[in-house]
Design a protein around this motif. Sequence first.
Motif, short mmCIF file in Angstrom:
data_model
loop_
_atom_site.label_atom_id
_atom_site.label_comp_id
_atom_site.label_asym_id
_atom_site.label_seq_id
_atom_site.Cartn_x
_atom_site.Cartn_y
_atom_site.Cartn_z
N LEU A 189 61.99 20.06 -32.04
CA LEU A 189 61.97 18.75 -32.82
C LEU A 189 61.22 17.87 -31.76
O LEU A 189 60.93 17.96 -30.78
CB LEU A 189 63.46 18.29 -32.28
CG LEU A 189 64.45 19.10 -33.23
CD1 LEU A 189 66.13 18.79 -33.00
CD2 LEU A 189 64.45 18.89 -35.10
N ARG A 190 60.77 16.74 -32.60
CA ARG A 190 60.05 15.88 -32.04
C ARG A 190 60.50 14.58 -32.10
O ARG A 190 61.23 14.16 -33.34
CB ARG A 190 58.65 15.78 -32.90
CG ARG A 190 57.77 17.04 -32.86
CD ARG A 190 57.20 17.32 -31.30
NE ARG A 190 56.54 18.36 -31.46
CZ ARG A 190 56.25 19.17 -30.40
NH1 ARG A 190 56.67 18.97 -29.08
NH2 ARG A 190 55.44 20.16 -30.43
N ARG A 191 60.36 13.39 -31.42
CA ARG A 191 60.69 12.08 -31.28
C ARG A 191 59.83 11.15 -31.45
O ARG A 191 58.73 11.13 -30.56
CB ARG A 191 61.68 11.92 -30.08
CG ARG A 191 62.38 10.38 -30.05
CD ARG A 191 62.94 10.25 -28.96
NE ARG A 191 64.35 10.97 -28.91
CZ ARG A 191 65.44 10.54 -29.58
NH1 ARG A 191 65.37 9.51 -30.29
NH2 ARG A 191 66.43 11.32 -29.55
N ILE A 192 59.48 10.49 -32.40
CA ILE A 192 58.74 9.36 -32.56
C ILE A 192 59.25 8.05 -32.83
O ILE A 192 59.80 7.90 -33.81
CB ILE A 192 57.74 9.66 -33.83
CG1 ILE A 192 57.08 11.05 -33.59
CG2 ILE A 192 56.58 8.66 -33.90
CD1 ILE A 192 56.25 11.29 -34.81
N GLY A 193 59.44 7.30 -31.68
CA GLY A 193 60.22 5.99 -31.52
C GLY A 193 61.57 6.68 -31.73
O GLY A 193 62.23 7.32 -30.96
N ARG A 194 62.53 5.79 -32.68
CA ARG A 194 63.84 6.33 -32.97
C ARG A 194 63.99 7.39 -33.93
O ARG A 194 64.72 8.04 -34.18
CB ARG A 194 64.45 5.29 -33.52
CG ARG A 194 64.61 4.08 -32.58
CD ARG A 194 65.11 2.84 -33.23
NE ARG A 194 66.49 3.29 -33.76
CZ ARG A 194 67.37 2.42 -34.44
NH1 ARG A 194 66.72 1.30 -34.75
NH2 ARG A 194 68.55 2.71 -34.93
N ALA A 195 62.72 7.92 -34.64
CA ALA A 195 62.94 9.05 -35.54
C ALA A 195 62.64 10.47 -34.82
O ALA A 195 62.03 10.43 -34.00
CB ALA A 195 61.83 8.84 -36.51
N VAL A 196 63.63 11.33 -35.18
CA VAL A 196 63.72 12.68 -34.75
C VAL A 196 63.46 13.69 -35.95
O VAL A 196 63.99 13.48 -37.05
CB VAL A 196 64.97 12.90 -34.13
CG1 VAL A 196 64.79 14.44 -33.50
CG2 VAL A 196 65.19 12.06 -32.85
N GLY A 197 62.49 14.60 -35.85
CA GLY A 197 62.34 15.63 -36.86
C GLY A 197 61.49 16.76 -36.43
O GLY A 197 60.90 16.73 -35.03
N MET A 198 60.83 17.30 -37.39
CA MET A 198 59.93 18.50 -37.29
C MET A 198 58.64 18.06 -37.80
O MET A 198 58.64 17.64 -38.80
CB MET A 198 60.42 19.83 -37.66
CG MET A 198 61.59 20.36 -36.72
SD MET A 198 62.13 21.95 -37.87
CE MET A 198 63.80 22.07 -36.89
#
Length: 65
Positions: free
Chosen positions: A40-49
Amino acid sequence: MPTENQFNDRLIRFPELEKIFGVCKRTLRRKAETGELPPLRRIGRAVGMLESHVKAHFQKLSQPS
């Protein structure tokens, strides 16, 4: 040197990941932690793949062992 695809990679968020993998958010998190699924990756508040990691995961599954 980064490839052009790395700059166009999108983050796939949980609702779409649940449809792709057929499991709930909690199971996605657990399998990502154990290495069964891409991290999983976090970019700002967004989390996903990352989309490229999801595609690579399915390509690896489709290869004969």
